[in-house]
Design a protein around this motif. Structure first.
Motif, PDB file in Angstrom:
ATOM      1  N   PHE A  99       0.820  -0.968  -0.099  1.00  0.00           N
ATOM      2  CA  PHE A  99      -0.083  -0.238  -0.102  1.00  0.00           C
ATOM      3  C   PHE A  99       1.017   1.107  -0.051  1.00  0.00           C
ATOM      4  N   ALA A 100       0.271   2.171  -0.761  1.00  0.00           N
ATOM      5  CA  ALA A 100       1.327   3.319  -0.811  1.00  0.00           C
ATOM      6  C   ALA A 100       0.268   4.871  -0.405  1.00  0.00           C
ATOM      7  N   LEU A 101       0.789   5.792   0.114  1.00  0.00           N
ATOM      8  CA  LEU A 101       0.085   6.885   0.352  1.00  0.00           C
ATOM      9  C   LEU A 101       0.422   8.104  -0.367  1.00  0.00           C
ATOM     10  N   ILE A 102      -0.459   8.808  -1.040  1.00  0.00           N
ATOM     11  CA  ILE A 102      -0.097   9.978  -1.935  1.00  0.00           C
ATOM     12  C   ILE A 102      -1.184  11.302  -1.591  1.00  0.00           C
ATOM     13  N   ASN A 103      -0.849  12.371  -1.988  1.00  0.00           N
ATOM     14  CA  ASN A 103      -1.500  13.652  -2.035  1.00  0.00           C
ATOM     15  C   ASN A 103      -2.295  13.691  -3.142  1.00  0.00           C
ATOM     16  N   ILE A 104      -3.641  13.638  -3.260  1.00  0.00           N
ATOM     17  CA  ILE A 104      -4.449  13.337  -4.287  1.00  0.00           C
ATOM     18  C   ILE A 104      -4.252  14.631  -5.130  1.00  0.00           C
ATOM     19  N   ALA A 105      -4.120  15.757  -4.423  1.00  0.00           N
ATOM     20  CA  ALA A 105      -3.707  17.000  -5.395  1.00  0.00           C
ATOM     21  C   ALA A 105      -2.179  17.036  -6.215  1.00  0.00           C
ATOM     22  N   ASP A 106      -1.464  16.111  -5.736  1.00  0.00           N
ATOM     23  CA  ASP A 106      -0.229  15.871  -6.564  1.00  0.00           C
ATOM     24  C   ASP A 106      -0.440  14.933  -7.824  1.00  0.00           C
ATOM     25  N   TYR A 107      -1.535  14.340  -7.962  1.00  0.00           N
ATOM     26  CA  TYR A 107      -1.677  13.219  -9.065  1.00  0.00           C
ATOM     27  C   TYR A 107      -2.127  13.809 -10.241  1.00  0.00           C
ATOM     28  N   SER A 108      -1.386  13.550 -11.270  1.00  0.00           N
ATOM     29  CA  SER A 108      -1.481  14.180 -12.618  1.00  0.00           C
ATOM     30  C   SER A 108      -2.790  13.745 -13.309  1.00  0.00           C
ATOM     31  N   GLU A 109      -3.646  14.654 -13.638  1.00  0.00           N
ATOM     32  CA  GLU A 109      -4.950  14.342 -14.400  1.00  0.00           C
ATOM     33  C   GLU A 109      -4.582  13.666 -15.842  1.00  0.00           C
ATOM     34  N   GLN A 110      -3.400  14.088 -16.344  1.00  0.00           N
ATOM     35  CA  GLN A 110      -2.822  13.306 -17.650  1.00  0.00           C
ATOM     36  C   GLN A 110      -2.622  11.960 -17.364  1.00  0.00           C
ATOM     37  N   LEU A 111      -1.972  11.587 -16.503  1.00  0.00           N
ATOM     38  CA  LEU A 111      -1.857   9.913 -16.062  1.00  0.00           C
ATOM     39  C   LEU A 111      -3.216   9.571 -15.766  1.00  0.00           C
ATOM     40  N   GLN A 112      -4.148  10.062 -14.972  1.00  0.00           N
ATOM     41  CA  GLN A 112      -5.466   9.484 -14.824  1.00  0.00           C
ATOM     42  C   GLN A 112      -5.883   9.068 -15.871  1.00  0.00           C
ATOM     43  N   VAL A 113      -6.291   9.748 -17.044  1.00  0.00           N
ATOM     44  CA  VAL A 113      -6.782   9.685 -18.367  1.00  0.00           C
ATOM     45  C   VAL A 113      -5.954   8.752 -18.932  1.00  0.00           C
ATOM     46  N   GLU A 114      -4.715   8.523 -18.962  1.00  0.00           N
ATOM     47  CA  GLU A 114      -3.887   7.745 -19.806  1.00  0.00           C
ATOM     48  C   GLU A 114      -4.148   6.133 -19.354  1.00  0.00           C
ATOM     49  N   HIS A 115      -4.376   6.145 -17.926  1.00  0.00           N
ATOM     50  CA  HIS A 115      -4.540   4.712 -17.278  1.00  0.00           C
ATOM     51  C   HIS A 115      -5.853   4.422 -17.251  1.00  0.00           C
ATOM     52  N   GLU A 116      -6.803   5.214 -17.406  1.00  0.00           N
ATOM     53  CA  GLU A 116      -8.223   4.966 -17.067  1.00  0.00           C
ATOM     54  C   GLU A 116      -8.416   4.819 -15.548  1.00  0.00           C
ATOM     55  N   ALA A 117      -7.820   5.719 -14.931  1.00  0.00           N
ATOM     56  CA  ALA A 117      -7.894   5.630 -13.328  1.00  0.00           C
ATOM     57  C   ALA A 117      -8.810   6.643 -12.835  1.00  0.00           C
ATOM     58  N   LYS A 118      -9.403   6.261 -11.763  1.00  0.00           N
ATOM     59  CA  LYS A 118     -10.423   6.988 -11.017  1.00  0.00           C
ATOM     60  C   LYS A 118     -10.238   6.780  -9.311  1.00  0.00           C
ATOM     61  N   TRP A 119     -10.473   7.708  -8.922  1.00  0.00           N
ATOM     62  CA  TRP A 119     -10.309   7.584  -7.118  1.00  0.00           C
ATOM     63  C   TRP A 119     -11.852   7.176  -6.700  1.00  0.00           C
ATOM     64  N   PHE A 120     -12.049   6.118  -5.997  1.00  0.00           N
ATOM     65  CA  PHE A 120     -13.139   5.727  -5.246  1.00  0.00           C
ATOM     66  C   PHE A 120     -13.081   5.845  -3.700  1.00  0.00           C
ATOM     67  N   GLU A 121     -14.228   6.410  -3.116  1.00  0.00           N
ATOM     68  CA  GLU A 121     -14.392   6.427  -1.811  1.00  0.00           C
ATOM     69  C   GLU A 121     -14.401   4.760  -1.386  1.00  0.00           C
ATOM     70  N   LEU A 122     -13.724   4.633  -0.320  1.00  0.00           N
ATOM     71  CA  LEU A 122     -13.639   3.186   0.425  1.00  0.00           C
ATOM     72  C   LEU A 122     -14.984   2.410   0.689  1.00  0.00           C
ATOM     73  N   SER A 123     -15.931   3.302   0.881  1.00  0.00           N
ATOM     74  CA  SER A 123     -17.117   3.027   1.070  1.00  0.00           C
ATOM     75  C   SER A 123     -18.190   2.671  -0.123  1.00  0.00           C
ATOM     76  N   GLN A 124     -17.524   3.123  -1.340  1.00  0.00           N
ATOM     77  CA  GLN A 124     -18.188   2.935  -2.341  1.00  0.00           C
ATOM     78  C   GLN A 124     -17.597   2.326  -3.371  1.00  0.00           C
ATOM     79  N   LEU A 125     -16.711   1.271  -3.115  1.00  0.00           N
ATOM     80  CA  LEU A 125     -15.876   0.422  -4.323  1.00  0.00           C
ATOM     81  C   LEU A 125     -16.667  -0.016  -4.999  1.00  0.00           C
TER      82      LEU A 125
END
Length: 229
Positions: A99-125
């Motif tokens: 497991f790893a910890l990051i500041n969401i604000a530092d995460y690149s939107e470009q990489l999010q699109v490139e990897h089809e990545a999305k943040w999910f609340e743990l209660s709504q996985l």
């Protein structure tokens, strides 16, 4: 054990999977991607990959994390080896989870699109492939255990933060409400936060002072068994 024991033994694939936690100011979230190959192509998954012949498990996890986040020197910790015989429908695969910890604000939107990545609340996985949900839940349990006695929670915050923001982080991790006065008194009594002259005024007209975590002061207290919450 002779050489024939190696050559005749069944070959097993070893992989790493990374649970990436982030905090948006209110909720603790996990970063998931759409799986790009079969089996279960197109379903939500943790970011992972096979361990190469020239690397150990830690190096593989660092490589995977860097590929998804573009970041180096992230807080990362080995979680558990998941080895159920039928965990991967494509073959015999053992996964070493991190497991790893990051500041969401530092995460690149470009990489999010490139990897089809999305943040999910743990209660709504969403439904995850294989045993990835079990990995997330086990990582959540370990995170709760660790943040009580170690300052790893600050990895989820900006460098400067307010006491209400810090309290919101602990409330999100433990999924419970904390008394503001008692929390502030407790955390300030440790002497590991340095108060700045600057205030955050978006949340209220009066504003709240910013603080920064002092790792040197924490080191002086670490041996005494400091407890944050």
């Amino acid at each position: 054990m002779d050489i024939d024991s190696y050559t005749n033994h069944q070959k097993i694939i070893v992989a790493v999977d990374c649970i990436i936690f982030g905090f948006d100011g209110n909720q603790l979230k996990a970063l998931l991607i759409k799986r790009g190959f079969e089996p279960q192509k197109g379903k939500w998954s943790l970011m992972g990959g096979f361990i190469n012949n020239n690397e150990d498990a830690d190096c593989a996890a660092v490589r995977v994390l860097n590929k998804l986040t573009g970041m180096d020197n992230l807080y990362m910790e080995q979680l558990h080896a998941f080895s159920r015989v039928d965990r991967d429908s494509a073959g015999r695969v053992i996964s070493i989870a991190y497991f790893a910890l990051i500041n969401i604000a530092d995460y690149s939107e470009q990489l999010q699109v490139e990897h089809e990545a999305k943040w999910f609340e743990l209660s709504q996985l969403p439904e995850l492939i294989f045993d990835h949900t079990a990995m997330v839940l086990k990582a959540q349990d370990l995170l709760r255990e660790k943040v009580a006695r170690h300052p790893i929670g600050f990895e989820l915050l900006p460098d400067k933060f307010t006491l209400p923001q810090l309290q919101s982080l602990y409330e999100a991790i433990y999924e419970t409400s904390l008394d503001s006065r008692n929390f502030s008194k407790r955390i300030l009594s440790l002497g590991v936060l340095n108060k700045l002259d600057e205030k955050e005024k978006k949340s209220s007209r009066r504003g709240a002072f910013y603080y920064v975590f002092d790792s040197i002061k924490y080191k002086n207290l670490e041996a005494s068994g400091v407890r944050f919450v």
